[in-house]
Design a protein around this motif. Structure first.
Motif, PDB file in Angstrom:
ATOM      1  N   ARG A  51     -49.400 146.607   4.378  1.00 42.46           N
ATOM      2  CA  ARG A  51     -48.174 145.826   4.611  1.00 42.46           C
ATOM      3  C   ARG A  51     -47.769 145.924   6.085  1.00 42.46           C
ATOM      4  O   ARG A  51     -47.403 144.922   6.706  1.00 42.46           O
ATOM      5  CB  ARG A  51     -47.064 146.337   3.687  1.00 42.46           C
ATOM      6  CG  ARG A  51     -45.876 145.443   3.598  1.00 42.46           C
ATOM      7  CD  ARG A  51     -44.907 145.775   2.462  1.00 42.46           C
ATOM      8  NE  ARG A  51     -44.743 147.202   2.168  1.00 42.46           N
ATOM      9  CZ  ARG A  51     -45.288 147.829   1.119  1.00 42.46           C
ATOM     10  NH1 ARG A  51     -46.036 147.166   0.258  1.00 42.46           N
ATOM     11  NH2 ARG A  51     -45.078 149.117   0.915  1.00 42.46           N
ATOM     12  N   ASN A  52     -47.850 147.119   6.679  1.00 40.47           N
ATOM     13  CA  ASN A  52     -47.527 147.306   8.090  1.00 40.47           C
ATOM     14  C   ASN A  52     -48.445 146.454   8.974  1.00 40.47           C
ATOM     15  O   ASN A  52     -47.974 145.708   9.840  1.00 40.47           O
ATOM     16  CB  ASN A  52     -47.670 148.791   8.452  1.00 40.47           C
ATOM     17  CG  ASN A  52     -47.443 149.063   9.912  1.00 40.47           C
ATOM     18  OD1 ASN A  52     -46.336 148.911  10.420  1.00 40.47           O
ATOM     19  ND2 ASN A  52     -48.503 149.465  10.615  1.00 40.47           N
ATOM     20  N   PHE A  53     -49.757 146.550   8.755  1.00 37.09           N
ATOM     21  CA  PHE A  53     -50.727 145.798   9.556  1.00 37.09           C
ATOM     22  C   PHE A  53     -50.481 144.292   9.423  1.00 37.09           C
ATOM     23  O   PHE A  53     -50.446 143.566  10.418  1.00 37.09           O
ATOM     24  CB  PHE A  53     -52.145 146.158   9.108  1.00 37.09           C
ATOM     25  CG  PHE A  53     -53.221 145.568   9.971  1.00 37.09           C
ATOM     26  CD1 PHE A  53     -53.566 146.149  11.179  1.00 37.09           C
ATOM     27  CD2 PHE A  53     -53.906 144.428   9.568  1.00 37.09           C
ATOM     28  CE1 PHE A  53     -54.572 145.605  11.973  1.00 37.09           C
ATOM     29  CE2 PHE A  53     -54.902 143.878  10.351  1.00 37.09           C
ATOM     30  CZ  PHE A  53     -55.238 144.476  11.561  1.00 37.09           C
ATOM     31  N   LEU A  54     -50.271 143.822   8.186  1.00 35.82           N
ATOM     32  CA  LEU A  54     -50.055 142.384   7.961  1.00 35.82           C
ATOM     33  C   LEU A  54     -48.730 141.888   8.540  1.00 35.82           C
ATOM     34  O   LEU A  54     -48.633 140.718   8.918  1.00 35.82           O
ATOM     35  CB  LEU A  54     -50.163 142.056   6.473  1.00 35.82           C
ATOM     36  CG  LEU A  54     -51.568 142.198   5.887  1.00 35.82           C
ATOM     37  CD1 LEU A  54     -51.543 141.918   4.390  1.00 35.82           C
ATOM     38  CD2 LEU A  54     -52.564 141.302   6.604  1.00 35.82           C
ATOM     39  N   GLY A  60     -47.679 137.179  14.396  1.00 39.10           N
ATOM     40  CA  GLY A  60     -48.396 136.841  15.621  1.00 39.10           C
ATOM     41  C   GLY A  60     -48.354 137.921  16.686  1.00 39.10           C
ATOM     42  O   GLY A  60     -48.707 137.665  17.839  1.00 39.10           O
ATOM     43  N   ALA A  61     -47.949 139.142  16.330  1.00 40.11           N
ATOM     44  CA  ALA A  61     -47.831 140.220  17.315  1.00 40.11           C
ATOM     45  C   ALA A  61     -49.174 140.606  17.928  1.00 40.11           C
ATOM     46  O   ALA A  61     -49.222 141.100  19.053  1.00 40.11           O
ATOM     47  CB  ALA A  61     -47.172 141.445  16.682  1.00 40.11           C
ATOM     48  N   TYR A  62     -50.273 140.390  17.195  1.00 42.33           N
ATOM     49  CA  TYR A  62     -51.592 140.751  17.712  1.00 42.33           C
ATOM     50  C   TYR A  62     -52.249 139.622  18.503  1.00 42.33           C
ATOM     51  O   TYR A  62     -53.286 139.841  19.127  1.00 42.33           O
ATOM     52  CB  TYR A  62     -52.518 141.172  16.575  1.00 42.33           C
ATOM     53  CG  TYR A  62     -52.179 142.502  15.935  1.00 42.33           C
ATOM     54  CD1 TYR A  62     -51.735 143.580  16.688  1.00 42.33           C
ATOM     55  CD2 TYR A  62     -52.327 142.689  14.569  1.00 42.33           C
ATOM     56  CE1 TYR A  62     -51.445 144.797  16.101  1.00 42.33           C
ATOM     57  CE2 TYR A  62     -52.044 143.900  13.975  1.00 42.33           C
ATOM     58  CZ  TYR A  62     -51.603 144.960  14.742  1.00 42.33           C
ATOM     59  OH  TYR A  62     -51.327 146.161  14.161  1.00 42.33           O
ATOM     60  N   ASN A  63     -51.680 138.433  18.487  1.00 41.02           N
ATOM     61  CA  ASN A  63     -52.264 137.321  19.240  1.00 41.02           C
ATOM     62  C   ASN A  63     -52.242 137.653  20.732  1.00 41.02           C
ATOM     63  O   ASN A  63     -51.213 138.050  21.276  1.00 41.02           O
ATOM     64  CB  ASN A  63     -51.503 136.018  18.985  1.00 41.02           C
ATOM     65  CG  ASN A  63     -51.685 135.520  17.574  1.00 41.02           C
ATOM     66  OD1 ASN A  63     -52.558 135.992  16.844  1.00 41.02           O
ATOM     67  ND2 ASN A  63     -50.862 134.575  17.169  1.00 41.02           N
TER      68      ASN A  63
END
Length: 132
Positions: A51-54, A60-63
């Motif tokens: 849930r944290n990773f998703l 869009g934090a990893y974009n």
């Protein structure tokens, strides 16, 4: 860019064999300048971690992030920084740390959340792929 999808592989084979299929895990596609790869997240084993990773993926934090640590034979780590044109690297805004819930040792090819030394309950946005 990261995308999620539900895994349905082997469902037909399991049904044909008369076996009940296991719960489908979430797949996240990672697109890099060196090619793409897919992470399989174990929703039923580590629901808080998934849930944290998703949460980071879906907002869009990893974009635009990059792998900031590579230690051959050890880890490939990302999720902590992105490049902003004409500014440089900036940190990904982190959510509060999550509790450590996964009890399987790091093995080659698995993904895990990065933690601060000595604190198993300090994972936020950074993650890594075990290379050994």
């Amino acid at each position: 860019m990261l995308r999620t999808a539900r895994h349905t592989g082997l469902l037909l084979a399991l049904l044909l064999a008369g076996m009940a299929p296991a719960q489908a895990n979430t797949l996240v596609r990672i697109s890099t300048s060196f090619g793409d790869f897919t992470l399989e997240l174990f929703d039923d084993v580590a629901p808080v971690t998934v849930r944290n990773f998703l949460n980071y993926v879906n907002r869009g934090a990893y974009n635009g992030t990059y792998f900031h640590r590579l230690e051959a034979g050890f880890v490939l780590q990302g999720g902590g920084f992105r490049i902003v044109p004409f500014v440089g690297p900036i940190q990904v805004p982190a959510d509060p740390p999550i509790v450590n819930e996964y009890n399987i040792a790091n093995t080659r090819g698995t993904v895990a959340m990065a933690k601060f030394g000595g604190d198993p309950n300090s994972a936020t946005s950074e993650w890594f792929v075990n290379l050994a």
